[in-house]
Design an enzyme around this catalytic site. Sequence first.
Site, PDB file in Angstrom:
ATOM      1  N   SER A  31       2.237  -1.104   5.884  1.00 22.83           N
ATOM      2  CA  SER A  31       2.853  -2.417   5.733  1.00 22.83           C
ATOM      3  C   SER A  31       2.483  -3.292   6.933  1.00 22.83           C
ATOM      4  O   SER A  31       1.304  -3.475   7.206  1.00 22.83           O
ATOM      5  CB  SER A  31       4.369  -2.258   5.559  1.00 22.83           C
ATOM      6  OG  SER A  31       4.904  -3.344   4.872  1.00 22.83           O
ATOM      7  N   HIS A  89       4.544   0.665  -2.573  1.00 20.62           N
ATOM      8  CA  HIS A  89       4.376   0.292  -1.170  1.00 20.62           C
ATOM      9  C   HIS A  89       4.267   1.518  -0.257  1.00 20.62           C
ATOM     10  O   HIS A  89       5.203   2.313  -0.161  1.00 20.62           O
ATOM     11  CB  HIS A  89       5.562  -0.586  -0.753  1.00 20.62           C
ATOM     12  CG  HIS A  89       5.331  -1.409   0.465  1.00 20.62           C
ATOM     13  ND1 HIS A  89       4.348  -2.363   0.546  1.00 20.62           N
ATOM     14  CD2 HIS A  89       5.969  -1.428   1.670  1.00 20.62           C
ATOM     15  CE1 HIS A  89       4.398  -2.942   1.732  1.00 20.62           C
ATOM     16  NE2 HIS A  89       5.355  -2.388   2.437  1.00 20.62           N
ATOM     17  N   ASP A 129       2.698  -2.628  -6.149  1.00 19.30           N
ATOM     18  CA  ASP A 129       3.360  -3.171  -4.963  1.00 19.30           C
ATOM     19  C   ASP A 129       3.181  -4.684  -4.934  1.00 19.30           C
ATOM     20  O   ASP A 129       2.045  -5.169  -4.942  1.00 19.30           O
ATOM     21  CB  ASP A 129       2.744  -2.528  -3.716  1.00 19.30           C
ATOM     22  CG  ASP A 129       3.262  -3.121  -2.418  1.00 19.30           C
ATOM     23  OD1 ASP A 129       4.308  -3.799  -2.441  1.00 19.30           O
ATOM     24  OD2 ASP A 129       2.610  -2.886  -1.372  1.00 19.30           O
TER      25      ASP A 129
END
Length: 511
Positions: A203, A469, A444
Amino acid sequence: MEARKSTPSKSYKLFYQVYPLLLLLLPLILKSVSAVPYKIPRLTPHIRTILRNPDSNLSSPLLSKDFKIYFYTQILDHFNYGPQSYATFKQRYVINFKYWGGGNSSSPIFAYLGAEAPLDEDLQSVGYLTANAPHFKALQVYIEHRYYGKSVPFGSMEEAMKNESIRGYFNSAQAIADYAEVLLHIKEKLSAQDSPIIVIGGSYGGMLASWFRLKYPHIAIGALASSAPVLYFDDITPQNGYYSKVTKDFEDVSKSCYKTIRKSWSEIDKDASKPNGLSILSEKFKTCRHLNNSTELKDYLDTMYSMAAQYNEPPDYPVTMVCSGIDGAPNGTDILGRIFAGVVAYKMNMSCYDTNEYNYPSETSVGWKWQTCSEMVMPIGRGQNDTMFPPSPFDLHQFIADCKDLYGVPPRPHWVTTYFGGHDIKLILRRFASNIIFSNGLRDPYSTGGVLEDITKSVIAVTTVNGSHCLDILQPQKSDPSWLVEQRKKEAEIIDGWIAKYYADLLALKK
C-alpha cells in the site's frame, strides 16, 4: 546490536500521552471524515489497523522469540544542515535471523518498509518475508516509519504534532532516507557488505518500496511494491477510479445488491426528512448513539462498502457477505431493511452498530491526516451517477483550505509527482528503472492507481483478477486459492532471478 524489549507499561504510558491529543483532534478528524469529498481512504496492508481497537497498542500478541527488537539513533532531518536538523530520535526496527545464511555467504536481506501504522501489526500479518526466507536464506528486517509506533521524535505524537517545526519532518522523503541509513547500519554491523537487499512494502509502504528502489538503487537491488497506487496523484488517474472499482466489485457479485445500494441513499435522506426521521433511522439501523444527521449513517455505509471491497479477501470475501445479507433478506423487506441486513451479515449480529467505528482518532489516523494534508494528496471522488454512491467530487481548492485551517500550511498536491514521478510512467520507468515488481489484485479499488502492465523485462506488473489489497504479502493460509499461491510463487521466482544476476555481477567484478 543489543536487543531491547518493550514493556506493556511503556505502551500504557504512550497511550495516555497521546490520548489528550486524540480528544483534542476528534472534532476536526470527524469533521474531515464526514466531508466525503475530502476523505482519502487509508492505505494499509490490513483492515485491522483501521478498525477501532483500543487495546491493540496496549496488549499486542507476543512475537516469536525469533524477532529481535532494536533501536537506531536516527537524525531528524537528512536534507539540511541547520542546528535542529541534527536532533535525533530512536527508530525501531526488528530482525529475524532464523534463516539467514550469514554475511560471509552474501545471503540476501529482505527489508520490509513500514507504513502509516505501528510496526506491531505488520509483524503479525505480513508473512511474505518469513515464508520466503528459508528458500533464500534471507535475513528479515522490518523498519518502522518515522512518527509511528515507537519511532516518534521527542517521545510522543502529541509533542510532535503540536510543534510546527518538528511536524515538517514527517514526510515520505525523510522516511525512505531513514530506511537507507538503517539498512546501511545493519550491513555494517553484521559484516554483510555484499548481501543484496530486496525492499518490500504494501500500500503506502509499497509506494515507499518502489520509490526507494528509484532513489537508492545502490542500496536495494530490487523492490516488491504490493498494491501501490503510485499513479493516484494529480490527474493521472480519474477521480472516480477508486469508487468505480468498489461499484464494479459489488455489481459483479450481485446486480440486485448493487441496485439496492444505489437506491438506498435517497431512501436514507427521505426517512431523515420525516418528523422524528433520525430517530427512525437510529432505531432501524440499531445505532449505538442517536444519529445527528443522515450523513453519519451514509458515511458509515460508504466506508463499510469501500473497506469490504478493498479487503475482499478469501475465504470469506466481505463483498459477498454484504450482498448475501442484502439479497437474502425476507421477501417484502424494504430497501433500508435490506441494507441493514447487509450490515448484520458483514458485522455479525450485535446489540448495536457504531457509526463512528471507522472514525475514531488514533495515533495512526492523526499521522495519516497530516500526511494527506501535506504531500499525499490523492484526489479521490465521484461524479453524478458514475458509481453506486451519491455524487461527491474531490474539490482541490476546498481541500487545500481545509488543510490550511487544520495545520496553518497548505498541502503540496503536486510534490509527489515532482519528486518521485508519475506522469509518462511507461516512458520514464523504461528509461531509468529496473527490478521492481508492481503487484496488484484487480478487485482492489486502489489498483486503479497502480502500474498494471509490464514496463520492461525487469519492471514487471503481477496481477490477479480476484486479488484484493496487499493480499500477496500477507501471511499464507491453507485456504489460499491456487491463483494466490501462484502469484506469490511468480514473485519469488522474479526475485530469485534478480539475486542470481547480482551474484554473477559480484563474482565477475571480484575476478
